[in-house]
Scaffold this motif. Structure first.
Motif, PDB file in Angstrom:
ATOM      1  N   ALA A   1     -13.487   3.968   5.101  1.00 32.97           N
ATOM      2  CA  ALA A   1     -12.826   5.151   4.531  1.00 32.97           C
ATOM      3  C   ALA A   1     -11.406   4.804   4.083  1.00 32.97           C
ATOM      4  CB  ALA A   1     -12.803   6.274   5.559  1.00 32.97           C
ATOM      5  N   ALA A   2     -10.700   4.040   4.903  1.00 31.22           N
ATOM      6  CA  ALA A   2      -9.335   3.628   4.534  1.00 31.22           C
ATOM      7  C   ALA A   2      -9.350   2.765   3.278  1.00 31.22           C
ATOM      8  CB  ALA A   2      -8.698   2.863   5.693  1.00 31.22           C
ATOM      9  N   PHE A   3     -10.368   1.929   3.169  1.00 30.76           N
ATOM     10  CA  PHE A   3     -10.511   1.078   1.984  1.00 30.76           C
ATOM     11  C   PHE A   3     -10.705   1.917   0.719  1.00 30.76           C
ATOM     12  CE2 PHE A   3     -13.385  -1.062  -0.998  1.00 30.76           C
ATOM     13  CZ  PHE A   3     -12.657  -2.201  -1.295  1.00 30.76           C
ATOM     14  N   PHE A   4     -11.529   2.956   0.819  1.00 33.20           N
ATOM     15  CA  PHE A   4     -11.761   3.817  -0.342  1.00 33.20           C
ATOM     16  C   PHE A   4     -10.491   4.574  -0.734  1.00 33.20           C
ATOM     17  CE2 PHE A   4     -16.379   3.585   0.818  1.00 33.20           C
ATOM     18  CZ  PHE A   4     -16.785   2.961  -0.347  1.00 33.20           C
ATOM     19  N   VAL A   5      -9.732   5.039   0.267  1.00 34.66           N
ATOM     20  CA  VAL A   5      -8.460   5.706  -0.020  1.00 34.66           C
ATOM     21  C   VAL A   5      -7.518   4.738  -0.733  1.00 34.66           C
ATOM     22  CG1 VAL A   5      -6.393   6.714   1.024  1.00 34.66           C
ATOM     23  CG2 VAL A   5      -8.646   7.366   1.867  1.00 34.66           C
TER      24      VAL A   5
ATOM     25  N   VAL B   1      -5.869 -14.615   5.133  1.00 34.22           N
ATOM     26  CA  VAL B   1      -4.745 -14.768   4.211  1.00 34.22           C
ATOM     27  C   VAL B   1      -4.799 -13.699   3.128  1.00 34.22           C
ATOM     28  CG1 VAL B   1      -3.664 -16.287   2.512  1.00 34.22           C
ATOM     29  CG2 VAL B   1      -4.532 -17.235   4.654  1.00 34.22           C
ATOM     30  N   PHE B   2      -5.969 -13.540   2.492  1.00 36.21           N
ATOM     31  CA  PHE B   2      -6.122 -12.532   1.450  1.00 36.21           C
ATOM     32  C   PHE B   2      -5.830 -11.135   2.001  1.00 36.21           C
ATOM     33  CE2 PHE B   2      -9.600 -15.530  -0.273  1.00 36.21           C
ATOM     34  CZ  PHE B   2      -8.658 -16.274  -0.954  1.00 36.21           C
ATOM     35  N   ALA B   3      -6.368 -10.846   3.196  1.00 34.47           N
ATOM     36  CA  ALA B   3      -6.224  -9.518   3.775  1.00 34.47           C
ATOM     37  C   ALA B   3      -4.770  -9.198   4.113  1.00 34.47           C
ATOM     38  CB  ALA B   3      -7.097  -9.400   5.027  1.00 34.47           C
ATOM     39  N   CYS B   4      -4.072 -10.160   4.706  1.00 35.35           N
ATOM     40  CA  CYS B   4      -2.678  -9.908   5.106  1.00 35.35           C
ATOM     41  C   CYS B   4      -1.772  -9.709   3.895  1.00 35.35           C
ATOM     42  CB  CYS B   4      -2.168 -11.061   5.967  1.00 35.35           C
ATOM     43  SG  CYS B   4      -2.857 -11.066   7.631  1.00 35.35           S
ATOM     44  N   ILE B   5      -1.967 -10.512   2.862  1.00 33.13           N
ATOM     45  CA  ILE B   5      -1.167 -10.320   1.649  1.00 33.13           C
ATOM     46  C   ILE B   5      -1.473  -8.962   1.026  1.00 33.13           C
ATOM     47  CG2 ILE B   5      -0.695 -11.197  -0.670  1.00 33.13           C
ATOM     48  CD1 ILE B   5      -1.308 -13.996   0.381  1.00 33.13           C
ATOM     49  N   GLY B   6      -2.760  -8.595   1.009  1.00 34.56           N
ATOM     50  CA  GLY B   6      -3.141  -7.296   0.479  1.00 34.56           C
ATOM     51  C   GLY B   6      -2.582  -6.137   1.275  1.00 34.56           C
TER      52      GLY B   6
ATOM     53  N   PHE C   1      -5.035  -9.350  -5.034  1.00 39.42           N
ATOM     54  CA  PHE C   1      -5.378  -9.567  -3.633  1.00 39.42           C
ATOM     55  C   PHE C   1      -6.233  -8.439  -3.066  1.00 39.42           C
ATOM     56  CE2 PHE C   1      -1.982 -12.704  -3.884  1.00 39.42           C
ATOM     57  CZ  PHE C   1      -2.582 -13.746  -3.198  1.00 39.42           C
ATOM     58  N   PHE C   2      -6.169  -7.270  -3.666  1.00 44.20           N
ATOM     59  CA  PHE C   2      -7.074  -6.194  -3.260  1.00 44.20           C
ATOM     60  C   PHE C   2      -8.513  -6.601  -3.570  1.00 44.20           C
ATOM     61  CE2 PHE C   2      -9.632  -2.474  -4.362  1.00 44.20           C
ATOM     62  CZ  PHE C   2      -9.514  -1.717  -3.209  1.00 44.20           C
ATOM     63  N   VAL C   3      -8.714  -7.132  -4.757  1.00 43.17           N
ATOM     64  CA  VAL C   3     -10.059  -7.540  -5.172  1.00 43.17           C
ATOM     65  C   VAL C   3     -10.556  -8.715  -4.330  1.00 43.17           C
ATOM     66  CG1 VAL C   3     -11.429  -8.502  -7.052  1.00 43.17           C
ATOM     67  CG2 VAL C   3      -9.792  -6.677  -7.519  1.00 43.17           C
ATOM     68  N   THR C   4      -9.736  -9.742  -4.165  1.00 42.76           N
ATOM     69  CA  THR C   4     -10.171 -10.916  -3.403  1.00 42.76           C
ATOM     70  C   THR C   4     -10.385 -10.571  -1.929  1.00 42.76           C
ATOM     71  OG1 THR C   4      -7.840 -11.573  -3.178  1.00 42.76           O
ATOM     72  CG2 THR C   4      -9.119 -12.611  -4.923  1.00 42.76           C
TER      73      THR C   4
END
Length: 432
Positions: free
Chosen positions: A100-104, A20-25, A61-64
């Motif tokens: 890497a995508a997360f850091f971008v 849920v957190f990931a999809c909203i983010g 939601f990025f943080v969670t």
């Protein structure tokens, strides 16, 4: 409780929350940049207010998502060491690229949050686009690893050894494309309808109607388009499963006996002992056609497979029915929304807004049901036809304690997110 049961419960529990957190983010940044684009074009203050409100939601939601995703990555080593011992070198590439995508995404989010009145307007807006693209890329790359578990490739399995490893082939496995497409559309559908439902409720209550109507239209447009496209990806996924994992298809439809011209079951109560499905609606030959494009094609039944290679049939069947049923409902709602664009009088009817309030949580229920189909339907294998889940679990005792700790952590995280988002809506309603 045995270690295997505790480990499976912990993994299932954390995935239920993280997805849920990931999809909203993944999806919320696109709502934000559309609103931002409309602000740049029209200079309508409502769009600016909405953009700045949504950007706070994106940050939350990025943080969670980062916290819950990090916990999951540790779980793989904690709960399934034998799996990681062999799978790590093979599917390490999508995980490293996801990092890497997360850091971008993190860098772009920093530019976006603190770039107001400091960066050129178009560049500032574009950093928001990067947040959305990198978020979707992260999701697609993670699904590549899951796809590999359903369609293992990129290695030779000889005498219990994983040899001649090709990480690129493993990442681009046979299940990746269909799973990634289905998952991405599901994320947009679920998030689109959920966000639209929240703003529809505010309109129904008469709070900042102009602002929330604009927000509703942006969110539901994404959700409706994804819901209308979802059956296409679902059909592709079903055809792929029919070829690669026929036992999963049989469990999804609760078909026990192999037959040509197999019917499609809608609903029904599964009795695993008598191998019957009662109270179902059967559409003659429909399953054969949907799976193979031929009304008379043979569909393998569960009895063609050893008992110890069959998943939990009732659970898979019910989850599949929930997913398809809700998907069909959201498809109709998406079509209804596009019709309502011309039927402007509907916007003044309370029942219209209440409908979308009711639909708000359904997308995520369907999303969770879809993951149950994918994960439970693959059992008893953690790597399809290569490694059983029971052979991958940690031998260390006390996993049940870890499970209880994770329950507390994720419950606390969920309460915090709910409080923050509720507070954000109140702030938005009180804004000038």
């Amino acid at each position: 409780m045995e270690n295997l049961d505790a480990a499976r419960l912990q993994m299932a529990f954390t995935l239920i929350f993280h997805i849920v957190f990931a999809c909203i983010g993944m999806v919320m940044p696109f709502f934000m940049v559309v609103s931002h684009y409309k602000w740049l074009k029209t200079k309508d203050q409502l769009y600016l207010t909405l953009t700045k409100s949504w950007q706070k939601g994106v940050a939350i939601f990025f943080v969670t998502g980062a916290v819950s995703g990090t916990a999951l990555s540790f779980e793989l080593g904690l709960l399934w060491p034998e799996f990681m011992k062999h799978a790590g070198p093979i599917i390490g590439m999508p995980f490293s690229l996801e990092g890497a995508a997360f850091f971008v995404e993190a860098i772009a989010l920093g530019f976006y949050l603190y770039g107001w009145d400091k960066l050129p307007e178009k560049f500032h807006w574009f950093t928001g686009v990067i947040i959305g693209i990198s978020g979707v890329a992260s999701g697609v790359l993670v699904v590549a690893a899951n796809g590999w578990m359903n369609a293992p490739s990129g290695f030779d399995y000889i005498d219990g050894q994983f040899l001649n490893i090709d990480p690129v082939q493993a990442m681009l496995n046979a299940a990746w494309a269909t799973q990634a497409l289905h998952m991405t559309l599901a994320a947009f559908t679920a998030t689109g309808f959920a966000v639209a439902g929240i703003h529809a409720y505010q309109v129904y209550k008469g709070r900042k109607v102009a602002l929330h109507t604009k927000a509703f239209k942006i969110a539901i447009t994404f959700g409706a388009i994804a819901a209308i496209l979802q059956p296409i990806s679902g059909d592709l996924s079903a055809k792929d499963i029919a070829k690669r994992q026929p036992v999963k298809l049989a469990a999804m439809e609760a078909h026990y006996n192999t037959e040509k011209g197999a019917p499609l079951y809608i609903g029904g109560i599964v009795n695993a002992e008598t191998q019957e499905v009662k109270y179902k609606v059967a559409i003659p030959k429909a399953l054969s056609f949907l799976a193979f494009g031929d009304f008379d094609a043979e569909v393998k039944g569960l009895n063609d497979f050893p008992e110890d290679e069959r998943p939990n049939v009732p659970m898979v069947h019910y989850a599949f029915q929930v997913m398809v049923g809700i998907g069909g409902l959201l498809l109709l709602a998406g079509i209804l929304y596009f019709i309502s664009i011309k039927k402007k009088k509907w916007l003044h009817m309370n029942v219209y807004w209440l409908l979308f309030v009711f639909l708000a949580p359904l997308g995520f229920i369907a999303l969770e049901a879809g993951w149950i189909v994918t994960e439970v339907g693959r059992q008893p294998w953690i790597i399809h036809k290569i490694m059983r889940t029971k052979d991958a679990v940690t031998p260390m005792p006390g996993i049940i304690v870890s499970f209880y700790i994770y329950i507390v952590v994720y419950f606390t995280l969920s309460v915090a997110v709910t409080w923050l988002m509720t507070r954000q809506i109140k702030v938005l309603n009180s804004s000038k």
